[in-house]
Design a protein around this motif. Structure first.
Motif, PDB file in Angstrom:
ATOM      1  N   GLU A 127      37.683  28.893  52.362  1.00  0.00           N
ATOM      2  CA  GLU A 127      38.436  29.989  52.968  1.00  0.00           C
ATOM      3  C   GLU A 127      38.304  31.262  52.147  1.00  0.00           C
ATOM      4  O   GLU A 127      38.200  32.364  52.687  1.00  0.00           O
ATOM      5  CB  GLU A 127      39.920  29.594  53.100  1.00  0.00           C
ATOM      6  CG  GLU A 127      40.190  28.485  54.096  1.00  0.00           C
ATOM      7  CD  GLU A 127      39.747  28.883  55.492  1.00  0.00           C
ATOM      8  OE1 GLU A 127      39.951  30.061  55.877  1.00  0.00           O
ATOM      9  OE2 GLU A 127      39.175  28.025  56.206  1.00  0.00           O
ATOM     10  N   LEU A 128      38.324  31.126  50.833  1.00  0.00           N
ATOM     11  CA  LEU A 128      38.234  32.315  49.973  1.00  0.00           C
ATOM     12  C   LEU A 128      36.874  32.974  50.079  1.00  0.00           C
ATOM     13  O   LEU A 128      36.757  34.201  49.967  1.00  0.00           O
ATOM     14  CB  LEU A 128      38.527  31.931  48.512  1.00  0.00           C
ATOM     15  CG  LEU A 128      39.970  31.495  48.211  1.00  0.00           C
ATOM     16  CD1 LEU A 128      40.105  31.145  46.732  1.00  0.00           C
ATOM     17  CD2 LEU A 128      40.972  32.580  48.572  1.00  0.00           C
ATOM     18  N   SER A 132      28.157  29.836  49.246  1.00  0.00           N
ATOM     19  CA  SER A 132      28.929  28.811  49.940  1.00  0.00           C
ATOM     20  C   SER A 132      29.208  27.679  48.968  1.00  0.00           C
ATOM     21  O   SER A 132      28.570  27.560  47.921  1.00  0.00           O
ATOM     22  CB  SER A 132      28.161  28.272  51.149  1.00  0.00           C
ATOM     23  OG  SER A 132      26.999  27.576  50.722  1.00  0.00           O
ATOM     24  N   ALA A 133      30.155  26.850  49.340  1.00  0.00           N
ATOM     25  CA  ALA A 133      30.551  25.757  48.444  1.00  0.00           C
ATOM     26  C   ALA A 133      29.430  24.766  48.231  1.00  0.00           C
ATOM     27  O   ALA A 133      29.405  24.027  47.254  1.00  0.00           O
ATOM     28  CB  ALA A 133      31.784  25.056  48.999  1.00  0.00           C
ATOM     29  N   VAL A 147      41.669  27.048  45.040  1.00  0.00           N
ATOM     30  CA  VAL A 147      41.330  27.909  43.908  1.00  0.00           C
ATOM     31  C   VAL A 147      42.414  28.970  43.771  1.00  0.00           C
ATOM     32  O   VAL A 147      42.773  29.632  44.762  1.00  0.00           O
ATOM     33  CB  VAL A 147      39.958  28.593  44.100  1.00  0.00           C
ATOM     34  CG1 VAL A 147      39.719  29.606  42.980  1.00  0.00           C
ATOM     35  CG2 VAL A 147      38.846  27.561  44.119  1.00  0.00           C
ATOM     36  N   MET A 148      42.973  29.099  42.564  1.00  0.00           N
ATOM     37  CA  MET A 148      43.984  30.118  42.264  1.00  0.00           C
ATOM     38  C   MET A 148      43.289  31.294  41.585  1.00  0.00           C
ATOM     39  O   MET A 148      42.677  31.130  40.533  1.00  0.00           O
ATOM     40  CB  MET A 148      45.068  29.540  41.342  1.00  0.00           C
ATOM     41  CG  MET A 148      46.177  30.525  41.001  1.00  0.00           C
ATOM     42  SD  MET A 148      47.290  29.868  39.713  1.00  0.00           S
ATOM     43  CE  MET A 148      48.040  28.500  40.599  1.00  0.00           C
ATOM     44  N   VAL A 149      43.373  32.458  42.207  1.00  0.00           N
ATOM     45  CA  VAL A 149      42.761  33.665  41.632  1.00  0.00           C
ATOM     46  C   VAL A 149      43.870  34.522  41.048  1.00  0.00           C
ATOM     47  O   VAL A 149      44.802  34.927  41.755  1.00  0.00           O
ATOM     48  CB  VAL A 149      41.981  34.453  42.702  1.00  0.00           C
ATOM     49  CG1 VAL A 149      41.304  35.657  42.063  1.00  0.00           C
ATOM     50  CG2 VAL A 149      40.960  33.555  43.388  1.00  0.00           C
ATOM     51  N   LEU A 150      43.799  34.748  39.752  1.00  0.00           N
ATOM     52  CA  LEU A 150      44.812  35.541  39.049  1.00  0.00           C
ATOM     53  C   LEU A 150      44.278  36.933  38.749  1.00  0.00           C
ATOM     54  O   LEU A 150      43.090  37.120  38.462  1.00  0.00           O
ATOM     55  CB  LEU A 150      45.203  34.857  37.738  1.00  0.00           C
ATOM     56  CG  LEU A 150      45.940  33.518  37.838  1.00  0.00           C
ATOM     57  CD1 LEU A 150      46.142  32.932  36.446  1.00  0.00           C
ATOM     58  CD2 LEU A 150      47.278  33.675  38.529  1.00  0.00           C
ATOM     59  N   HIS A 151      45.183  37.884  38.819  1.00  0.00           N
ATOM     60  CA  HIS A 151      44.828  39.257  38.441  1.00  0.00           C
ATOM     61  C   HIS A 151      46.077  39.931  37.900  1.00  0.00           C
ATOM     62  O   HIS A 151      47.113  39.971  38.574  1.00  0.00           O
ATOM     63  CB  HIS A 151      44.277  40.037  39.642  1.00  0.00           C
ATOM     64  CG  HIS A 151      43.954  41.466  39.314  1.00  0.00           C
ATOM     65  ND1 HIS A 151      42.952  41.810  38.426  1.00  0.00           N
ATOM     66  CD2 HIS A 151      44.495  42.633  39.743  1.00  0.00           C
ATOM     67  CE1 HIS A 151      42.898  43.126  38.328  1.00  0.00           C
ATOM     68  NE2 HIS A 151      43.818  43.647  39.116  1.00  0.00           N
TER      69      HIS A 151
END
Length: 1459
Positions: A1402-1403, A1421-1422, A1386-1390
């Motif tokens: 992990e995130l 949880s996933a 998962v890519m988290v952008l800010h």
């Protein structure tokens, strides 16, 4: 003494005079008779008016004093006559009669002056005419007295000032009679328009009687009467028909819906199902005064044309050597006065006709608009939005390109509108060439029809305008052939020519009149059908007081059509006041129908609904005005917007994101403070955290509306435990209802539905915990949501501070409320830059270059040849008529007679005043071909460029503005500009040839041309400057009318729900009046010009006649006849030259506007020399290397150095809050945005080095909004026909659409309606999935693809993606976090940067940004989300067989639950 013929001794001498008895009787009694016939009516205001009498003014006192002196003078004259009679005796009785009549007359004048104090215009037209007539009749007795005293002629010029004492808001109201008939009161507007650009505030207000409200009130009253009569006649016809058929119950064997379908297909055939023939009667009754007055002026004008023939008298005078000079001067003056009176009558006629036209237009638009607010669902189906809008729009100038071409034009504009609305999809899929070809093919058919129509029009006009020449040839030929003693003289020939020329204009207009009548008939049929359609029947919605019930359904059964299937059936339900009720059910279960039934939008079959209190409604698709509130999470958004809560909402909310629109819609409902709130799934368009915030702050048990009755239709099941009651719908009926716990305990369909999608009770409890717990240091901003129109939102954010600084200096740009002042403010802002300087000459050159220089030259030569033939023909006729003098008392040679007829006939066929004979037929044929060529080139260049401009252009430009280029501006280039050019050439050449003829007859006339030309030039400059600005004002003020109408139709249910019809009607009247006053001002400017130019024409006539009289001894009758008849023609031609010059200058702006969009900077080339390898990308590896991007060069970066590697077949979720850069990342992959630094490499190829289509054809996206286009289902999947039917069917099967499409009669050829409206939202999204499956590229981007669909469709899409795109690289921009919980990473952008990039597991362990977002959505949880599968353990496969079977079994279970 009354017979002047017998008293020829008075006239048959050089110093002619009238008999004294004639002067004392006829010249006195004519004005007095006129006065006493009309004067009593002038006293009516004193008797009937309720208006307050105006105060005394100095002017009034002076007039009364002068009139009193005239009374005393008449009394003194009567006294002197009595003295003379006593002294001398034998005084004629007339000397007693006249003073007595004048005493009574001046007393009446005193009373009339007093009566005019009750009127706004103080002066009286009757008094003005009486005094003018008295003055004219008094000149002759006066000159007789002076001649007796001084033995010299003496003339004195009298004039009256037309200026009124005060300057009112609209000077027309108080304008004097002379000022009214000459339009002098308008001069100030012309001068102002010449000095500075006109603004809407400069245009004078309409008179009260011409305002939309007053016009529609009278129209509506007559409409109801006439419609009632027409309905009665219709019922009688129906009864007779039934008696004839003998079957009163079964009318024609088909349902109403079938009948209407046939009506729509037949189009022009009058329907038997509605009253007909009432509309024209209504208009005639409403505007009969204007109509009759216009007819009266035209009758007077035409009578003067046919009854008086001064040219014949003047020719006879020149031909008679013994005639006296005074006769010639009298004839010249008569010519001048006749032309002057004709001009005044004609311009009053035109003024009344045009006023009638705009008043009819205003009345009909007001009627259409009001009907749109009240019409029933059946009427709406019969008259689609497009047809209604077309009726609304086409009440302007008529379209003369024929019914067939109108169809092509409508089809082209329909596709163009869809292209522009779905332009992003076209670019992402690289479909522009396919749609460009579709538009080009339709355009080719349109131009072919246009050329054929142009040729037909040229031939028809040729035939009609040949008629006067052929008639004159036949008349002269027959006259000289029937009797050898008949010799054509100048008096006969040129008097006949003058009368034949009168026929030219009506004959030239006849084809256009016939075409207009056909279209008027079509429009009348459509308007009668629409306006007489049924209104909304709300009789099933009761307002009774029932204790303990806010809303009560009693066996309610409703359908969308009276004869259609019931959408909701036998609903019996009671909703208590202050409760929160959720309505749930699968797609098509009747949730929206239940809402529509409560709003009264459906046809009642049986039962009723009782609603106690006021309603507020929030629709599923937000329909917004500019209202806001804190609780609706809009405060941070307001800080973004340039003018805060005073920001004007753009077209379709262009400056708001989807979530902002929905929240504004909710804010409006909260503001209304209603008793009952109907909420049709308002939380679907916002993120989970925003939905939670809105539910808690507004809708929930502790929200602003906690004490209100709330009916919430929702797909979201997370809020259901907090509602008071849940109503479950299935197949239009209530399957179960009760509290959340009750329904779970019942183990019914609702309970099974919850179990299918996971243990929601646990999720909800976790969500509550997460909502109140710590979010890991990340501040939750509920006002920012993920669905945003990236370009607009980002631009707004970066420019907000600049706008605010400007606003602090300028003050607020936009007004927040609907008032005339506010609307004027909006229009004033729209006008910025639109009333610019004169059109550049280069635009004319650009158009002629598109026509072709060679064609342009030969077109001009055609007009020159026509006018040379015209002059030659008239000179030949002049010489022919002189034969009557040469062969006086001699036998006229037969060979000469035949020569004269033959040559005149040949020249007559080769020429024609309107220029549409042999020479001009050649020119017009060439101009038709040339204009078609110009139209084709300009449209092709415009279309090609628009399809190649970057997306930022569409994000910042309203679609309506671009559509206008392809609609109105291209129509102007197609039809209006060619006609304007032809008319201008014809008028210009006609004036030149006329002046040449007059100068040949009387060379001294050339001296007069100079001052007349100077006057003409200045009038032309003044007028064109003002006219151009008024036309632009008209264009700018017309747009809000159509926008408001379209907005109203799209938000009809909301307007009705709130009961705000009157407010919208009032606003429509305001914007109509603003447009009306600009149109009216333009009409008056034309009349102001015409009266002055025709005065110049009258002077031309006068001087040509005067010079002919002076040079009588040197001229022949023929040349004088030619000179005067030509001068009589020039009056109208001068007027038309200015009009056509102005129209040409106004219309050439269309070329400028089209050219403006032809020069918009393009995006990168579609294909370059550097092509990617075949089969690229084969692996689907993506590398971002320090990638930076900004929306415009002057703005900040939105992605600030993104660096990451995405492996082959990797599944990546992209999350982040609004403005983080998620959508920007997608746009960069498709190069919708170009890099400001760094690069993106896909499978070792830098995407910046290849063509856009090479890139976009090899990527696949499933977009957020499912956009479909009009056409077949197959075209929507495969516009280039690249795939076989088997491949298409396979894609449909994988998209879960195969069964549905097989059930359609046409299968793959099933026609998709505009915007895909004949498919549900879920089905549209599945079609978009099928597109992706068909292309099957190695890289797939999901741009919030399931954000707006229900959980079931979401499940189908997610299941297919996991199975079919297992070997592809997938980037998912998340709206619902559960959709990306099974991603590899998962890519988290800010703020344009990657702040976290790891696996979901992990995130979640970190207390970071993603963890906070997950907790807010109730995910810990996933494995805790529904719709997820464990991370695949089988390499290269999205799902292991065990998990695939589990998902498939769940899908089957879902399909069986609701049966």
């Amino acid at each position: 003494c009354l017979d002047l013929g017998r008293n020829d001794s008075y006239l048959a001498r050089p110093d002619a005079d009238l008999p004294v008895c004639f002067q004392q009787t006829v010249l006195v009694w004519v004005p007095l008779g006129f006065f006493w016939i009309l004067a009593p009516w002038q006293l009516l205001p004193m008797c009937k008016s309720k208006a307050k009498k105006s105060s005394l003014t100095i002017l009034y006192i002076i007039k009364q004093v002068l009139t009193a002196l005239l009374v005393l003078a008449a009394v003194a004259e009567l006294a002197l006559t009595s003295v003379d009679d006593a002294e001398q005796g034998g005084v004629p009785a007339v000397l007693y009669t006249n003073p007595s009549l004048y005493i009574a007359t001046w007393m009446m004048v005193l009373l009339i002056h007093e009566a005019r104090r009750f009127c706004l215009p103080r002066d009286s037209g009757v008094l003005f005419c009486f005094l003018t007539l008295s003055l004219l009749c008094g000149i002759l007795p006066f000159q007789s007295l002076v001649r007796k005293a001084l033995q010299v002629g003496f003339y004195r010029k009298l004039c009256a000032s037309p200026w009124s004492c005060s300057v009112p808001k609209n000077p027309e109201v108080t304008a004097s009679f002379l000022s009214s008939i000459t339009f002098e009161w308008y001069s100030r507007m012309v001068y102002k328009g010449y000095r500075k650009p006109l603004e809407i505030e400069d245009v004078w207000e309409l008179k009260d009687k011409d305002k939309t409200k007053a016009l529609y009130t009278a129209f509506e009253k007559n409409m109801k009467t006439e419609m009632k009569k027409a309905r009665t006649k219709l019922e009688k016809r129906e009864r007779k028909r039934r008696r004839r058929e003998g079957d009163p119950d079964h009318v024609n064997g088909m349902s109403k819906a079938q009948s209407q379908d046939i009506l729509v297909q037949e189009g022009l055939r009058p329907s038997q199902g509605y009253p007909r023939g009432w509309l024209l009667n209504t208009l005639a009754k409403t505007f009969k005064q204007n109509l009759l007055l216009a007819v009266a002026f035209k009758v007077v004008h035409d009578a003067l044309v046919f009854l008086l023939s001064p040219p014949g008298l003047l020719i006879a005078f020149v031909s008679d050597e013994d005639s006296f000079a005074w006769q010639g001067y009298l004839y010249a003056i008569l010519l001048f006065l006749t032309a002057l009176v004709q001009s005044i009558c004609l311009q009053q006629h035109f003024s009344l006709c045009f006023q009638l036209g705009i008043n009819v237009r205003a009345s009909l638009i007001a009627a259409i608009y009001k009907k749109s607010l009240t019409m029933s669902g059946a009427t709406r189906k019969e008259s689609t939005v497009g047809e209604t809008g077309e009726s609304h729009v086409k009440l302007g100038p008529s379209v003369l390109a024929g019914i067939k071409n109108m169809k092509n034009k409508d089809e082209r504009m329909k596709i163009m509108t869809e292209i522009l609305n779905g332009i992003k999809i076209l670019k992402l899929f690289a479909w522009e060439p396919s749609f460009e070809k579709r538009v080009t093919d339709i355009r080719a058919r349109e131009l072919k029809n246009l050329v054929n129509f142009g040729y037909l029009q040229s031939v028809s006009v040729f035939v009609f305008t040949c008629a006067p020449s052929l008639v004159s040839l036949a008349s002269f030929g027959v006259y000289v052939l029937v009797d050898e003693n008949n010799i054509l003289d100048a008096q006969k020939a040129f008097t006949a020519i003058s009368l034949f020329n009168v026929l030219r204009f009506p004959l030239a207009m006849l084809p256009m009149v016939i075409s207009s009548m056909v279209q008027t008939n079509v429009s009348t049929v459509r308007l009668e059908r629409y306006l007489s359609g049924g209104d909304l029947d709300t009789s099933a919605i009761h307002q009774n007081h029932i204790a303990g019930n806010a809303v009560s359904f009693s066996e309610a059964t409703f359908a969308w059509e009276q004869d259609g299937n019931a959408a909701i059936r036998d609903v019996t339900l009671d909703i208590t006041p202050g409760s929160l009720v959720a309505v749930v059910g699968p797609v098509g279960s009747g949730k929206s129908s239940l809402v529509s039934a409560m709003l009264g939008e459906m046809e009642n079959i049986k039962g009723h609904i009782n609603i106690q209190g006021s309603l507020a409604y929030v629709p599923q698709q937000a329909w917004i005005q500019n209202q806001v509130i804190k609780a609706c999470a809009l405060l941070p958004d307001l800080k973004l917007l340039p003018a805060g809560d005073q920001t004007e909402i753009g077209e379709k909310g262009i400056n708001l994101s989807g979530g902002q629109k929905q929240r504004v819609s909710l804010a409006r409902a909260v503001y209304s403070d209603a008793d009952i709130y109907i909420l049709d799934d308002p939380l679907s368009a916002v993120d989970a955290h925003v939905a939670k915030y809105l539910f808690e702050q507004v809708l929930g048990p502790k929200g602003l509306l906690q004490k209100k009755t709330r009916i919430l239709v929702t797909h979201s099941i997370s809020f259901l435990p907090e509602v008071d009651n849940i109503v479950v719908l299935a197949g239009g009926a209530v399957s179960e209802h009760g509290s959340y716990n009750t329904l779970l305990a019942n183990k019914g369909a609702f309970s099974q539905f919850l179990n299918l999608y996971g243990n929601q009770e646990e999720d909800v409890s976790e969500e509550k915990t997460a909502g109140t717990g710590n979010t890991g240091g990340y501040d939750i901003d509920p006002c920012l949501e993920e669905r945003s129109d990236d370009a607009v939102t980002m631009t707004l954010r970066r420019e907000a501070s600049i706008h605010r600084r400007n606003l602090s200096r300028r003050g607020t740009l936009w007004a927040a409320r609907w008032s005339p002042k506010a609307v004027l403010g909006v229009i004033a802002c729209s006008l910025m830059g639109s009333t610019g300087p004169q059109v550049k000459f280069s635009m004319y050159v650009r158009y002629l270059r598109a026509v072709g220089w060679c064609l342009s030259f030969w077109i001009v030569m055609g007009y020159v040849g026509q006018n040379v033939a015209y002059v030659g023909s008239n000179l030949w006729l002049s010489d022919w008529t002189d034969d009557s003098v040469r062969y006086l008392n001699q036998t006229y040679p037969t060979h000469l007679r035949d020569l004269r007829i033959g040559v005149y006939g040949a020249l007559g066929v080769a020429q024609g005043e309107c220029g549409d004979t042999v020479f001009l037929l050649f020119a017009t044929m060439l101009s038709v071909w040339g204009s078609m060529q110009a139209s084709r080139i300009m449209h092709q260049q415009l279309l090609s460029n628009i399809l190649r401009v970057p997306m930022s252009f569409f994000d910042t430009t309203p679609i309506g503005r671009i559509v206008n280029r392809f609609a109105k501006d291209i129509f102007t280039v197609d039809e209006t500009i060619p006609m304007s050019f032809r008319s201008w050439l014809s008028c210009f050449m006609g004036i030149i040839s006329t002046l040449v003829v007059i100068c040949l007859a009387t060379p001294f006339f050339a001296i007069v041309i100079v001052p007349l030309g100077i006057f003409y030039y200045f009038v032309l400059r003044f007028y064109i400057s003002t006219s151009r600005q008024l036309r632009r004002l008209d264009s700018v003020t017309r747009s809000p009318i159509y926008s408001h109408f379209g907005e109203t139709v799209s938000g009809l249910s909301v307007i009705r729900a709130y009961g705000h019809q009157e407010r919208f009607l009032k606003h429509n009247e305001i914007i109509m009046d603003i447009n009306q006053k600009s149109v009216y001002s333009w009409i008056i400017s034309n009349r102001w010009l015409a009266i002055r130019l025709e005065f110049v024409g009258s002077l031309v006539v006068f001087f040509s006649a005067l010079l002919a009289v002076i040079a009588k001894s040197t001229l022949e009758g023929g040349i004088v006849g030619l000179s005067v008849s030509s001068a009589l023609n020039v009056t109208q031609t001068l007027n038309w030259l200015v009009r056509t010059s102005s129209e040409l200058e106004t219309n050439i702006v269309a070329v400028e506007r089209v050219h403006e969009y032809m020069k918009v900077k393009n995006e990168a080339p579609w294909v370059t020399k550097n092509r990617p390898p075949r089969g690229w990308p084969s692996r689907g590896e993506i590398q971002f290397i320090d990638y930076k991007v900004r929306y415009r060069p002057e703005l900040d970066l939105v992605l600030q150095g993104i660096t990451c590697n995405i492996g082959s077949t990797e599944k990546i979720g992209v999350v982040g809050r609004t403005g983080a850069g998620k959508s920007s990342l997608t746009n960069c992959l498709f190069r919708v945005l170009e890099a400001a630094g760094g690069k993106i490499i896909i499978d070792d190829v830098d995407i910046a080095t290849i063509g856009l289509h090479d890139l976009r054809n090899n990527l696949t996206i499933i977009p957020q909004d499912p956009v479909l286009f009009t056409g077949t289902l197959r075209m929507n999947l495969d516009p280039f026909d690249q795939y076989s039917d088997e491949e298409v069917w396979k894609a449909l099967e994988l998209a879960h659409l195969k069964t549905y499409v097989q059930g359609l009669p046409e299968g793959l050829l099933h026609l998709v309606s505009e915007g895909g409206e004949n498919l549900s939202v879920g089905q549209r999204q599945l079609v978009c999935l099928a597109r992706a499956l068909l292309r099957k590229a190695k890289i797939l981007i999901l741009d919030e693809a399931t954000a707006a669909v229900d959980l079931e469709t979401d499940n189908l899409i997610q299941t297919t993606i996991r199975s079919e795109f297992a070997d592809c690289t997938v980037l998912t921009i998340a709206h619902r976090l559960h959709t990306i919980m099974d991603s590899n990473r998962v890519m988290v952008l800010h703020a344009g940067q990657i702040v976290e990039f790891d696996s979901p597991e992990e995130l979640l362990k970190k207390q970071g940004v993603f963890s906070g977002m997950a907790k807010d959505a109730g995910i810990t949880s996933a494995e805790s989300t529904a719709l997820v599968s464990p991370k695949p353990s089988c390499p290269g496969i999205g799902l292991c067989s065990r998990e695939a079977k589990r998902v498939a079994s769940l899908a089957v279970q879902r399909q069986n639950i609701w049966t």
